[in-house]
Design a protein around this motif. Structure first.
Motif, PDB file in Angstrom:
ATOM      1  N   ARG A  41       0.830  -1.197   0.000  1.00 48.99           N
ATOM      2  CA  ARG A  41       0.000   0.000   0.000  1.00 48.99           C
ATOM      3  C   ARG A  41       0.875   1.262   0.000  1.00 48.99           C
ATOM      4  N   GLU A  43       3.867   1.502  -1.160  1.00 56.82           N
ATOM      5  CA  GLU A  43       4.481   1.605  -2.483  1.00 56.82           C
ATOM      6  C   GLU A  43       3.508   2.204  -3.489  1.00 56.82           C
ATOM      7  N   ALA A  44       2.235   1.809  -3.435  1.00 54.69           N
ATOM      8  CA  ALA A  44       1.233   2.354  -4.367  1.00 54.69           C
ATOM      9  C   ALA A  44       1.029   3.842  -4.129  1.00 54.69           C
ATOM     10  N   VAL A  76       3.945  -3.655 -11.136  1.00 53.24           N
ATOM     11  CA  VAL A  76       3.354  -2.315 -11.047  1.00 53.24           C
ATOM     12  C   VAL A  76       2.706  -1.978 -12.399  1.00 53.24           C
ATOM     13  N   GLU A  98      -2.663  -7.297  -3.693  1.00 52.06           N
ATOM     14  CA  GLU A  98      -2.879  -6.238  -4.691  1.00 52.06           C
ATOM     15  C   GLU A  98      -3.487  -5.028  -4.030  1.00 52.06           C
ATOM     16  N   ARG A 100      -4.731  -0.966  -5.214  1.00 55.24           N
ATOM     17  CA  ARG A 100      -4.973  -0.027  -6.310  1.00 55.24           C
ATOM     18  C   ARG A 100      -5.171   1.365  -5.685  1.00 55.24           C
ATOM     19  N   GLN A 101      -4.398   2.343  -6.200  1.00 54.22           N
ATOM     20  CA  GLN A 101      -4.457   3.703  -5.668  1.00 54.22           C
ATOM     21  C   GLN A 101      -4.699   4.685  -6.818  1.00 54.22           C
ATOM     22  N   THR A 108      -4.021   6.008 -12.127  1.00 58.88           N
ATOM     23  CA  THR A 108      -4.249   4.842 -11.276  1.00 58.88           C
ATOM     24  C   THR A 108      -2.981   3.999 -11.230  1.00 58.88           C
ATOM     25  N   VAL A 109      -2.575   3.651 -10.016  1.00 60.48           N
ATOM     26  CA  VAL A 109      -1.393   2.801  -9.830  1.00 60.48           C
ATOM     27  C   VAL A 109      -1.840   1.507  -9.137  1.00 60.48           C
ATOM     28  N   THR A 110      -1.498   0.403  -9.776  1.00 62.38           N
ATOM     29  CA  THR A 110      -1.802  -0.916  -9.209  1.00 62.38           C
ATOM     30  C   THR A 110      -0.483  -1.627  -8.880  1.00 62.38           C
ATOM     31  N   VAL A 111      -0.342  -2.031  -7.618  1.00 61.25           N
ATOM     32  CA  VAL A 111       0.876  -2.730  -7.165  1.00 61.25           C
ATOM     33  C   VAL A 111       0.478  -4.124  -6.664  1.00 61.25           C
ATOM     34  N   ARG A 112       1.146  -5.127  -7.187  1.00 67.69           N
ATOM     35  CA  ARG A 112       0.857  -6.514  -6.779  1.00 67.69           C
ATOM     36  C   ARG A 112       2.179  -7.176  -6.358  1.00 67.69           C
TER      37      ARG A 112
END
Length: 425
Positions: A41, A43-44, A76, A98, A100-101, A108-112
């Protein structure tokens, strides 16, 4: 006991480790997962801020400009309205963490992040916990062994002290172990040892004094009987023979009693000393039979003997005669009918049985008739107890084989190579 202490200590340690270990594994697993999720979170949020700051500054958001700001171990995806999506890293499969921010300009940034990393960290934590648990078990085992030895060794020592007291060695040991309860037991055993030593010393002194005091009158009586035999000069030859015969019998009784007194005196000084010899058992049985016949005739009763003859036993003739005299007198006083003395052989032992036709031994007494002060017919209760002690001092034993009709048996060791022959009544 030592094994039980070790097992109980290890069982407690294992239960504690199981309870707290499982709880710790669950807590640590949850903490690692929460930490990983929070890291994704963060990181996002950071990437959204970076993208938004560049958009505000009018800079282009491209894969090359963002490559240095993205970690390689995560997937990312950055989506900016009106522009192609930018991706970094390998997309993990299902079950990944995952977040999503979305930013203020629609980006929109998605980090998994793959759960493999989380599982690896949980596994490392579990290994650490297991290693600590094993160390705790090893330490507990070492401490349990030492503690069990510290507790069991004094108990073993106290048991040896009690056994030594029971075997007739009343010397106190004065050992202490630093444990209040065990030291209390040691105090009691030492006090008991000192008390037993005083009692034994007093008893031996009494036996020695009594034996010593009895020797003088017995010697004087023996001398008087010998004088009677030497000076018997009545006119009637029959009366002269009777006087000599009775005096001879009385002298034999005195000599036998003197031997017994001397034996008591010797044993009081050193209980381990003995005077057992090989002797003709027939002589002792015959002497006792002849000696007690007049008393039985006076009561209208008879005394007979049967069994094997020619037996040679090992013991003290005077003591054996005293034991038989006690049994014969006991039958005269408490028994009835004919008294039978029977000799036989069993294994390597010669046996002399004394029985009568009386009412027998009280069933409530049984073998307790050999205990001191135990008597069923107002006697002192010492005769049979002393007789058993005399028999055991010669390595034999005196037993009650049957209560009705009463059968007392004196067991003596036989001389090697003694065959024995049958005899009639």
């Amino acid at each position: 006991m030592r094994r039980r202490l070790i097992q109980s200590t290890l069982a407690v340690v294992l239960v504690v480790i199981a309870v707290f270990g499982v709880s710790l594994v669950l807590v640590e697993s949850r903490t690692i997962e929460d930490s990983a999720r929070e890291s994704v979170r963060s990181e996002a949020v950071r990437l959204v801020s970076v993208v938004e700051s560049r958009l505000v500054a009018g800079e282009r958001v491209t894969e090359e400009s963002l490559r240095t700001t993205v970690d390689d171990d995560r997937y990312v995806r950055i989506e900016v309205p009106g522009r192609p999506a930018i991706t970094f890293g390998k997309r993990p499969g299902d079950g990944a963490i995952e977040v999503r921010q979305t930013g203020g300009h629609g980006e929109t940034v998605t980090v998994r992040q793959s759960e493999t990393a989380v599982r690896d960290e949980v596994g490392r934590t579990l290994l650490i916990i297991l290693a600590v648990a094993l160390l705790a078990i090893v330490a507990a085992a070492i401490l349990a062994v030492r503690q069990a030895h510290r507790v069991a060794a004094p108990l073993t020592d106290l048991a040896e002290t009690a056994e030594r007291l029971g075997s007739g060695d009343p010397r106190p040991r004065h050992r202490r172990y630093g444990v209040p309860e065990l030291d209390r037991v040691a105090d009691v055993l030492d006090a008991s040892a000192e008390r037993i030593a005083r009692i034994l010393t007093a008893e031996r002194r009494l036996a020695a004094d009594a034996s010593h005091q009895l020797r003088t009158p017995l010697t004087a009586l023996s001398m008087r009987l010998e004088e009677i035999i030497a000076t018997a000069d009545t006119q009637d030859p029959e009366e002269q023979a009777t006087v000599k015969e009775e005096a001879t019998i009385a002298l034999a009784q005195v000599e036998r009693l003197t031997d017994v007194v001397q034996r008591l005196l010797t044993n009081s000084r050193d209980p381990r000393s003995g005077s057992a010899v090989a002797f003709d058992l027939d002589d002792v049985v015959k002497q006792q039979t002849e000696e007690w016949k007049p008393a039985y005739r006076g009561e209208g009763r008879a005394i007979v003997r049967s069994g094997k003859t020619g037996l040679r036993a090992v013991g003290t003739p005077g003591a054996v005669a005293q034991v038989l005299a006690t049994l014969i007198e006991n039958s005269l006083m408490h028994g009835g009918g004919t008294v039978a003395i029977r000799t036989r052989v069993t294994g390597n032992q010669a046996v002399v049985e004394v029985t009568d036709e009386g009412p027998g031994v009280d069933p409530q007494l049984g073998s307790r008739v050999f205990e001191r002060t135990v008597s069923g017919r107002n006697s002192t209760g010492l005769g049979l107890a002393v007789a058993r002690d005399l028999a055991e001092a010669d390595g034999g034993r005196l037993e009650l084989l049957q209560q009705y009709p009463p059968v007392f048996a004196l067991f003596l060791s036989r001389e090697a190579g003694d065959p024995g022959t049958a005899a009639g009544a």
